[in-house]
Design a protein around this motif. Structure first.
Motif, mmCIF file in Angstrom:
data_model
loop_
_atom_site.group_PDB
_atom_site.id
_atom_site.type_symbol
_atom_site.label_atom_id
_atom_site.label_comp_id
_atom_site.label_asym_id
_atom_site.label_seq_id
_atom_site.Cartn_x
_atom_site.Cartn_y
_atom_site.Cartn_z
ATOM 1 N N ILE A 69 0.857 -1.189 0.000
ATOM 2 C CA ILE A 69 0.000 0.000 0.000
ATOM 3 C C ILE A 69 0.888 1.232 0.000
ATOM 4 C CG2 ILE A 69 -1.854 1.235 1.200
ATOM 5 C CD1 ILE A 69 -2.448 -1.461 2.653
ATOM 6 N N THR A 70 0.672 2.119 -0.961
ATOM 7 C CA THR A 70 1.411 3.375 -1.028
ATOM 8 C C THR A 70 0.434 4.526 -0.848
ATOM 9 O OG1 THR A 70 3.046 2.415 -2.534
ATOM 10 C CG2 THR A 70 2.965 4.812 -2.377
ATOM 11 N N VAL A 71 0.607 5.288 0.219
ATOM 12 C CA VAL A 71 -0.247 6.432 0.536
ATOM 13 C C VAL A 71 0.486 7.699 0.113
ATOM 14 C CG1 VAL A 71 -1.487 7.646 2.354
ATOM 15 C CG2 VAL A 71 -1.214 5.167 2.482
ATOM 16 N N SER A 72 -0.197 8.585 -0.612
ATOM 17 C CA SER A 72 0.422 9.795 -1.130
ATOM 18 C C SER A 72 -0.320 11.031 -0.651
ATOM 19 C CB SER A 72 0.448 9.780 -2.670
ATOM 20 O OG SER A 72 1.124 8.644 -3.149
ATOM 21 N N ALA A 73 0.382 12.149 -0.693
ATOM 22 C CA ALA A 73 -0.212 13.437 -0.337
ATOM 23 C C ALA A 73 0.534 14.529 -1.094
ATOM 24 C CB ALA A 73 -0.140 13.684 1.164
ATOM 25 N N ARG A 74 -0.155 15.635 -1.336
ATOM 26 C CA ARG A 74 0.446 16.771 -2.028
ATOM 27 C C ARG A 74 -0.038 18.060 -1.371
ATOM 28 N NH1 ARG A 74 -0.442 20.433 -6.247
ATOM 29 N NH2 ARG A 74 1.364 20.759 -7.654
ATOM 30 N N GLY A 75 0.895 18.953 -1.103
ATOM 31 C CA GLY A 75 0.538 20.221 -0.474
ATOM 32 C C GLY A 75 1.429 21.342 -0.968
ATOM 33 N N LYS A 76 0.935 22.567 -0.836
ATOM 34 C CA LYS A 76 1.708 23.718 -1.292
ATOM 35 C C LYS A 76 2.913 23.988 -0.392
ATOM 36 C CE LYS A 76 -2.040 26.101 -3.697
ATOM 37 N NZ LYS A 76 -2.820 27.365 -3.813
ATOM 38 N N ASP A 77 2.828 23.518 0.835
ATOM 39 C CA ASP A 77 3.973 23.653 1.736
ATOM 40 C C ASP A 77 4.228 22.310 2.411
ATOM 41 O OD1 ASP A 77 2.479 23.611 4.454
ATOM 42 O OD2 ASP A 77 1.454 25.202 3.344
ATOM 43 N N ARG A 78 5.400 22.196 3.019
ATOM 44 C CA ARG A 78 5.816 20.935 3.612
ATOM 45 C C ARG A 78 4.865 20.481 4.715
ATOM 46 N NH1 ARG A 78 10.893 18.539 3.615
ATOM 47 N NH2 ARG A 78 11.765 20.464 2.736
ATOM 48 N N ARG A 79 4.435 21.416 5.570
ATOM 49 C CA ARG A 79 3.580 21.057 6.698
ATOM 50 C C ARG A 79 2.244 20.493 6.221
ATOM 51 N NH1 ARG A 79 3.069 22.367 12.051
ATOM 52 N NH2 ARG A 79 5.324 22.117 11.992
ATOM 53 N N THR A 80 1.655 21.132 5.212
ATOM 54 C CA THR A 80 0.363 20.654 4.709
ATOM 55 C C THR A 80 0.493 19.246 4.124
ATOM 56 O OG1 THR A 80 -0.349 22.909 4.200
ATOM 57 C CG2 THR A 80 -1.514 21.118 3.096
ATOM 58 N N ALA A 81 1.563 19.007 3.345
ATOM 59 C CA ALA A 81 1.772 17.679 2.766
ATOM 60 C C ALA A 81 1.964 16.642 3.858
ATOM 61 C CB ALA A 81 2.966 17.705 1.818
#
Length: 232
Positions: free
Chosen positions: A35-47
């Protein structure tokens, strides 16, 4: 006393060398899901916050299956900046986060539902299942026993062909037993009730019908015997 110093035996005590092999087909005992969980955010903390939340969702879902999921292992974790070229300058456009989890299941009744529910989560990828036997599976020992029996039977047939009989076992060399590439196999009946998950959520995708792949266990031994004098 038998003389074991002659590598090829003597006319009175000829040696016979054979190889015994066994190949068993047996049902898998476990299945592993990557299982690979991904995330994307405009800044490091949000991601990182989004990645943590989604990772927790996957772990909580897996743990809700109780003993059916016998092991959870977290692998690599990464937070990577996405760079954007603007003129001569590079700027960070966003941050991408990923975490890899391996779930090992022993209840194939629950496997299809679990796989579907994980695949239905946002920004989540699954790979598998990878069917396998446990390292201490009785199938490995059974394959080794059959390989030895086959070696003895083959040696007796060779000895009988020259009018001799086996007199003593000189050497038995274990070359090991290992799984080979599994071949497709129609699923049999697997016992055990499904875990108390309450069923799939309303509107959820239907559970996948996953067909376990039967495992091949291979064993090989070399055996050397002393024969009685042949009748040529």
């Amino acid at each position: 006393m038998t003389d074991t110093t002659q590598p090829y035996g003597t006319p009175d005590q000829p040696r016979l060398a054979v190889r015994g092999e066994a190949r068993l087909r047996t049902d898998p005992e476990i299945a592993r899901i990557g299982i690979t969980v991904s995330a994307r955010g405009k800044d490091r903390r949000t991601a990182l916050e989004d990645l943590t939340r989604r990772n927790t969702t996957v772990l909580d879902l897996a743990r809700s299956y109780g003993p059916a999921v016998e092991k959870l292992e977290t692998g690599t974790l990464s937070i990577t900046p996405e760079l954007h070229q603007r003129g001569r300058d590079e700027k960070i456009r966003a941050y991408h986060g990923r975490v890899h989890i391996t779930a090992t299941l022993n209840d194939f009744t629950a496997l299809g539902e679990f796989t579907t529910r994980v695949a239905d989560l946002d920004m989540t990828r699954i790979d598998g299942p990878r069917w396998a036997l446990r390292p201490d599976s009785p199938a490995h020992g059974e394959a080794r026993r059959q390989a030895v029996h086959e070696a003895v039977q083959r040696a007796r047939e060779y000895a009988d062909a020259v009018g001799a009989q086996l007199a003593a076992l000189v050497e038995l060399a274990d070359l090991g037993a290992e799984n080979t590439t599994p071949a497709p196999f129609a699923r049999g009946a697997y016992g055990g009730p499904p875990p108390p998950t309450g069923g799939a959520a309303p509107g959820a995708a239907p559970a996948l019908d996953l067909e376990p792949q039967q495992q091949t266990v291979y064993a090989q031994v070399n055996a050397r015997f002393i024969m009685t004098p042949p009748k040529l």
